[in-house]
Design a protein around this motif. Structure first.
Motif: not given
Ligand SMILES: Nc1ncnc2c1ncn2[C@@H]1O[C@H](COP(=O)(O)OP(=O)(O)OP(=O)(O)O)[C@@H](O)[C@H]1O
Ligand SMILES: [Mg+2]
Length: 1050
Positions: A817-842
């Motif tokens: 999806v090239l409407e914005s950079s969101l999709h590309l950003l997802y692909l460049a989001t570092p994996y090694d920060m994922v496990s320490n992330c706890s989303p605030d659902w709201m």
């Protein structure tokens, strides 16, 4: 024991500070009306360090007048080149009588400084030879003080007038520039719009300021003065260029001599350790270093270095290790004409080094290239004329070495310098460093390695690994006294005492009962013994603790502390508010008026820089910090307090302890230093062990860091064709630190078994494959890398997620999806920060709802359905399983996406209820990971060609995360957003504007910018511009080169 002439050095720094405002002692100075005024003031000896004069640290080359100003100097330089090595040594080692007596006299002032294990410096000191007729003489210092007296408008004008006219013009087509002849201040043709200051209006080329100012409209007196000066300046033109030519002739002559000297592997034939004497001048002018310490001289003249053997050297913190490395680097660049790689532990330290060495590069004609974060080209551009100094983090250094091996250019690298060599023992970065060094050792016989550290223990292992000689000395120019505090008693650490300590004194304090409760560890009593006159660092175990300590101290500090440098503290608060777009951390707002702040990874880069600068200038006198400030940092600290013997919840290691206390009493900044470790009764025995135990050993991390270490190494060995059979791989591994320590580290399996297992697992993962070569009826099994494998090591991708990355990128091709950079950003989001992330659902849901319809489909495509987020936000149970890694990763992407849109870390951290340091860290990691993904896609995986263009742009935005117009300014090392904003608003809009800016004008137009910083900005910009211009010229050359194999031509 006696010590080297510290007082001399300190005074020289003041001298250097004075010289900073000195005009070239050449013709223009002689012809200007200045001498008359100088004589009337007689300012020699006037201290240059006033609270406002914050450029007292390093002088930059801006008004460097060099040695060429005196004809007799050429003769001197040549005379100083003795025919025999012994003579040379003597020449380099003998100080002129006048300096010597000064030295001896001042030694008495520094009885406290220590040198153990060395001879008395005053008796045997062999320093840098200082010719009696050295140009920076007393009359110039007199002139400096006179400049200080001038009104700023005149200063500005003189500053313009005294810019030296530039030398050879590298922009003149594709003409080859011989490095030995290249001018120290190359002109760069600028076609960009003129600079903002009026003096820039008519500037067409060059860094020189041969400008017509229209500020002359103001007053007739000024006009008059100016005209007179202009005439004078014009009259000197020929002389200036003569001087320039002379300078170049001397430089080129000296480089030739030096080259011959080193080529014939004799000892120190050049005027200054085989280098042009200009280097010595630069060290004096830019660093305030007059003489080398005795050990530095001994080390530089070691036989093994002359024979280009590898070397490890170890001295206590603040021993002056960097200078030796820098001289070796310059020898390699200038005399051996080879490129150099310098590996440093942190991005911030890399940037600081780039910024510090750029002015040497400009003066001496080499390039300084930054390899950190997302910066750096792989392979680097092959330069025709100038040599390159690559300053790199451990990770980027590894990628650089891989690319040099792959393109068969590793032999161009003459020297690799590793600072903080003990990092070999630290986790995945240690493993990466080990791989880098092992590959260099294995593939290039002509590259030599020099490593240094203050905290090494098992040097034997490291020597075996690096095939290196070892040099050590227990020398610290400023004595460091170690204390511990238990209850209200201070004990001195004393290795000879039975339990490691001896009683020193009782702490003298009068605490109210309230204060006793608030400060049971007597931190306030300890800090008020030194601040605000001197600086103090308090290392705290956690980030929160830093903030608490800073707040608590200020709560009880006497109100008088507020009046110390009040205006500058207000300015700092204003600065921080600007950085935070109007917001400032409430803790800092409360503590800064007292001269106190905290420093940890929770600050943004901009905040950190502002706080460090204010602390260096003494505006802040107390920093409560975490271990982030522990290694390799040169900040003033009379006293270092360790709040507790812990880092987070782990008991302090000896190495960490040594590095922390080593920040106290830095040479050239403080003339005394002490550390106090606060100990609770319960930890007393552990602390006894800590202070008496030896430093920790340094062990290979290839095995513990399996996917980033061992597997990564095996993969790249095959990929780079360093080793393509199991036997060859095994042979390579024997030459690693792991190979040296294998019996210690791998008890269950032999190294051969480890190799076999590792290779099999890579084959299973589809990263390697087996090739059977049939030859003369014999078959030989070799290994080959798959495309995916090659992409993985090229991108330095952790092998634990390289398959996942491939899958996600592949899936992206089906409908990015090239409407914005969101999709590309997802692909460049570092994996090694994922496990320490706890989303605030709201927050997650709110952010999701703000996306456009097309953007919302991205969530679905990456496996995070809207219903899942909505249910989570409303606390409902979820039956369908959703991959939590994708969910977390998308949340991080939302943060990055908001950041790129708003370009404001503060508002984004508020929006996501996170600390701004976390957001900053995420942004830095994303920029770095995105550049890894780019290298992953770039060459090997053709199907990903489309990502190349997309990621290149994205990386730029992630690296700088500012309005697009600020990016060209932020490319300059050390210019962060707040500064870029100021510069842009003042009219400095391009790199060319900065490279051609007049530092004096910058100081006057940019708020809170010291002269030193202004000069550093200009030299870094010049360096970057030179580097870019050279790269384009290389391209032109390549393009115009006639191929030798044109069909039909013989
Ligand atoms: N010969 C010298 N004369 C005066 N000052 C010097 C000299 N050599 C080095 N210095 C100064 O000493 C200070 C400390 O030097 P340096 O940073 O090289 O220490 P280090 O040995 O690397 O310590 P650490 O292990 O803590 O990194 C610097 O400010 C440097 O400029
Ligand atoms: Mg150091």
């Amino acid at each position: 024991m006696a010590e080297p002439p510290l007082a001399v050095r300190r005074r020289s720094r003041l001298g250097a500070a004075r010289k900073r405002s000195r005009p070239p002692a050449g013709p223009s100075a002689a012809c200007s009306p200045l001498p008359v005024k100088r004589a009337s003031v007689g300012g020699e000896g006037t201290p240059a360090q006033s609270p406002q004069c914050d450029d007292s640290e390093e002088d930059m080359f801006g008004d460097y007048s060099g040695f060429g100003e005196d004809d007799s100097l050429l003769a001197q330089a040549l005379a100083a080149e003795p025919a025999h090595p012994q003579d040379a040594e003597a020449a380099a080692g003998v100080e002129p009588e006048s300096l010597r007596s000064g030295t001896d006299q001042r030694e008495h002032e520094n009885d406290s400084a220590s040198e153990t294990g060395g001879t008395r410096a005053g008796d045997t000191e062999r320093g840098v030879q200082t010719p009696a007729s050295d140009p920076p003489g007393a009359s110039e210092e007199l002139a400096d003080s006179l400049f200080d007296e001038l009104p700023s408008s005149q200063l500005l004008y003189f500053a313009e007038m005294r810019q030296p006219s530039a030398g050879s013009d590298i922009s003149a087509g594709t003409e080859k520039v011989d490095v030995s002849k290249s001018s120290s201040s190359d002109k760069i043709r600028s076609t960009s719009s003129p600079c903002p200051g009026s003096e820039h209006k008519n500037r067409s080329t060059g860094f020189s300021s041969d400008l017509k100012s229209d500020s002359c409209k103001n007053t007739s007196l000024k006009d008059h003065l100016k005209n007179a000066l202009t005439e004078n300046a014009k009259a000197q033109t020929v002389k200036v260029s003569k001087t320039k030519q002379l300078k170049e002739a001397i430089l080129s002559e000296e480089i030739c001599v030096a080259r011959k000297a080193i080529g014939s592997s004799s000892v120190d034939i050049g005027p200054f350790y085989g280098l042009p004497s200009k280097v010595k001048d630069l060290l004096r002018q830019l660093r305030g270093i007059e003489t080398l310490y005795e050990w530095q001289h001994d080390c530089l003249t070691l036989e093994c270095l002359q024979q280009r053997k590898n070397l490890i050297y170890s001295l206590p913190t603040s021993g002056g290790k960097t200078l030796v490395a820098e001289i070796l680097i310059l020898q390699e660049l200038l005399c051996m004409q080879k490129d150099v790689l310098m590996i440093l532990p942190y991005v911030a330290i890399v940037q600081e080094k780039v910024w510090g060495l750029s002015s040497f590069g400009i003066e001496l004609g080499f390039l300084v290239e930054e390899y950190a974060g997302s910066k750096g080209r792989f392979p680097p551009i092959k330069r025709r004329c100038k040599k390159s100094l690559y300053i790199a983090t451990i990770e980027k250094g590894h990628m650089l070495v891989n690319s040099l091996i792959e393109t068969d250019q590793i032999g161009d690298l003459g020297l690799v310098v590793v600072d903080e060599l003990h990092m070999l023992g630290e986790g995945s970065r240690g493993a990466t460093l080990e791989m880098t060094l092992a590959k260099i050792l294995y593939t290039s016989k002509s590259t030599h390695i020099v490593g240094m550290s203050a905290t090494l223990n098992n040097v034997g292992d490291l020597q075996k690994f690096l095939r290196a000689e070892y040099y050590t000395k227990n020398f610290r120019p400023v004595e460091l006294k170690e204390y511990i505090k238990i209850r209200d008693t201070i004990y001195e650490v004393d290795s000879k005492a039975e339990n490691g300590f001896t009683f020193s004194r009782l702490l003298n304090f009068k605490y109210s009962s309230n204060l006793k409760k608030a400060d049971p560890d007597h931190i306030i009593a300890l800090v008020t013994e030194v601040i605000p006159k001197y600086s103090c660092l308090i290392f705290c175990p956690t980030k929160k603790n830093c903030e608490n300590v800073a707040s608590m101290v200020c709560k009880y500090l006497n109100k008088e502390f507020r009046s110390h440098r009040e205006k500058e503290k207000q300015d700092l608060i204003k600065d921080l508010k600007n950085i935070g777009n109007g917001s400032i951390c409430p803790v800092l707002k409360q503590t800064i008026p007292f001269g106190v702040a905290y420093h940890h990874s929770g600050l943004t880069n901009d905040e950190r820089k502002s706080i460090e600068e204010a602390y260096s200038r003494g505006v802040l006198c107390l920093l409560a910090c975490t271990a982030t400030l522990a290694a390799g940092v040169n900040l003033p600290a009379r006293r270092v307090i360790l709040r507790a013997p812990y880092v987070a919840s782990d008991f302090l290691k000896k190495n960490q302890y040594q590095q922390m206390i080593g920040r106290a009493g830095r040479a050239g900044i403080d003339n005394a230093g002490e550390s106090i470790l606060i100990v609770q009764e319960k930890d007393k025995h552990l602390v006894q062990d800590l202070v008496t135990s030896p430093l920790e050993n340094c062990y290979s991390n290839l095995l513990p860091e399996f996917t980033k270490g061992m597997q990564n190494l095996l993969l790249s060995l095959v990929g780079l064709k360093i080793a393509v059979t199991q036997e060859e791989v095994y042979d390579f591994l024997c030459h690693t630190l792991l190979g040296v320590q294998q019996q210690l580290l791998s008890k269950e399996k032999s190294l051969a078994e480890l190799v076999k297992d590792g290779l099999e697992s890579l084959i299973e993962k589809g990263l390697l494959r087996v090739k059977i070569m049939e030859k003369d009826q014999n078959s030989k099994i070799t290994l080959a890398i798959t495309q995916l494998g090659k992409a993985a090591y090229k991108g330095s991708i952790d092998l634990s997620y390289c398959n996942l990355l491939y899958k996600e990128l592949k899936k992206g091709l089906e409908g990015l999806v090239l409407e914005s950079s969101l999709h590309l950003l997802y692909l460049a989001t570092p994996y090694d920060m994922v496990s320490n992330c706890s989303p605030d659902w709201m927050i997650y849901l709110r952010q999701f709802n703000q996306l456009s319809a097309a953007e919302q489909t991205v969530a679905d495509m990456v496996g995070v359905p809207e219903s899942f987020i909505a249910k989570k936000a409303s606390g409902q149970a979820i039956r369908k399983s959703v991959d939590s890694a994708s969910v977390n990763r998308l949340y991080l992407t939302f943060i990055l996406y908001t950041l790129l849109k708003e370009t404001n870390i503060w508002s984004v951290s508020e929006k996501f209820n996170l600390s701004r340091g976390y957001v900053q860290n995420l942004l830095n990691s994303a920029a770095s990971f995105a550049s890894c993904v780019l290298h992953f896609c770039e060459q090997e995986l053709e199907e990903f060609w489309v990502y190349k263009a997309l990621l290149t742009e994205l990386i730029k935005h992630l690296t700088y995360c500012v309005k697009t117009e600020l990016i060209p300014l932020m490319e300059v090392a050390g210019v962060l957003e707040a500064r870029a904003n100021q510069l842009y608003n003042a009219g400095y809009k391009t790199l060319a504007h900065l490279a051609n800016a007049n530092p004096e004008t910058l100081v006057k137009t940019i708020e809170h910018l010291s002269r030193r910083q202004a000069k550093q900005i200009v030299s870094s910009a010049k360096m970057l511009l030179t580097e870019k211009a050279e790269a384009l010229q290389e391209e032109v050359e390549l393009l115009l080169k006639v191929p030798t194999d044109i069909p039909g031509t013989s």
